[in-house]
Design an enzyme around this catalytic site. Sequence first.
Site, PDB file in Angstrom:
ATOM      1  N   HIS A 276      47.038  41.358  37.298  1.00  0.00           N
ATOM      2  CA  HIS A 276      46.042  40.677  38.126  1.00  0.00           C
ATOM      3  C   HIS A 276      46.722  39.506  38.830  1.00  0.00           C
ATOM      4  CE1 HIS A 276      42.352  38.860  39.484  1.00  0.00           C
ATOM      5  NE2 HIS A 276      42.607  37.750  38.794  1.00  0.00           N
TER       6      HIS A 276
ATOM      7  N   CYS B 234      42.524  42.490  44.172  1.00  0.00           N
ATOM      8  CA  CYS B 234      42.957  41.107  43.963  1.00  0.00           C
ATOM      9  C   CYS B 234      44.269  40.804  44.674  1.00  0.00           C
ATOM     10  CB  CYS B 234      43.066  40.814  42.470  1.00  0.00           C
ATOM     11  SG  CYS B 234      44.306  41.806  41.583  1.00  0.00           S
TER      12      CYS B 234
END
Length: 335
Positions: A102, A216
Amino acid sequence: MYLDMKHVLFCIYLLTHLTSGQLTDSHLSNGMRKWPVPYRRFDRRPEVDPFCQALYPFCPNGDRDSRIPYMRNSDVISVFRLQAPVWEFKYGDLLGKFNIMHDAIGFRSKETGTNYTMEWYELFQLGNCTFPHLNPGVTAPFWCNQGAACFSEGIDDLHWKQNGTLEVVGEITGNQFNDLARWVQEDNETGIYYETWTARSDPSGNATVWFESYDCSQFVHRSYRKLSELGAKLTSKTQTNYTKIYLYSAEPTYLGDDDTIFGQPSMKSLALDIRNFYHAFQPHQSPQDVIISIIETYKKVVLEKNFYLYYNFQYWHLPMKPPYVRITYEEIPLP
């Protein structure tokens, strides 16, 4: 409702390692398609359907409307590159071992010493953004798919640094930060849905990209590019790698939207095929059903070479080909 993340990742991992509609649409120009299909933007973010519930709340410690504090022009703002394994809070560095990461951006005000974290992720977890629900009595698959920016005060140094990256990549002025903040709010309001997959023709560098992901890392890249446009100089001492999940297929075929596919009796066979395809990815399955679903997924994607992609609220058929599905961790340089 949510789809278990372990189920999704296991299906992807299994597929990766077991294998080393004539309709018109707005994506035509003089009879020729343009690839990749442009990501659709919206005038405003819609209200969340009450059916869509997250197992873990979105942006619990920050401002989910991406409101960002004003900085004085005399301030100097450090910019951080942040990266950590997906769902580290639950699985530790497990997903990091598969390079499933992430990404976010951090900021520090020199005048106040305050740190901030800015990230973009799913409102209802990854599974819900990747696969729909098949609800009884509703013909069309139901999607709980929104992604949004989260801006919060503080940087959890241990979270980002222990199994990932926390690195200063540049400095900007207060004015540049404020300009970025205005852009983030506009980007957040018009780019409303999450897209897991990048679909392309093959793994080579000359491959045609059919569809780009919107996740993301893409938000981080857009933010870096905006900072560069605003005059920021960004550099990293480490290789800037990012997670990509690829589908490989021959040229996709446009099928239609919910109304054209699930609202017309003549499309009943296609509608049933799409529902059957997504049946394997439903949440809350027993261990026995999970095994059956994995087998079904392998059969549909690898043996039958079929994948139905929902993009821009429209369905596309992807004629899959080797290596079918792959998770990569590839370098994307700073602008």
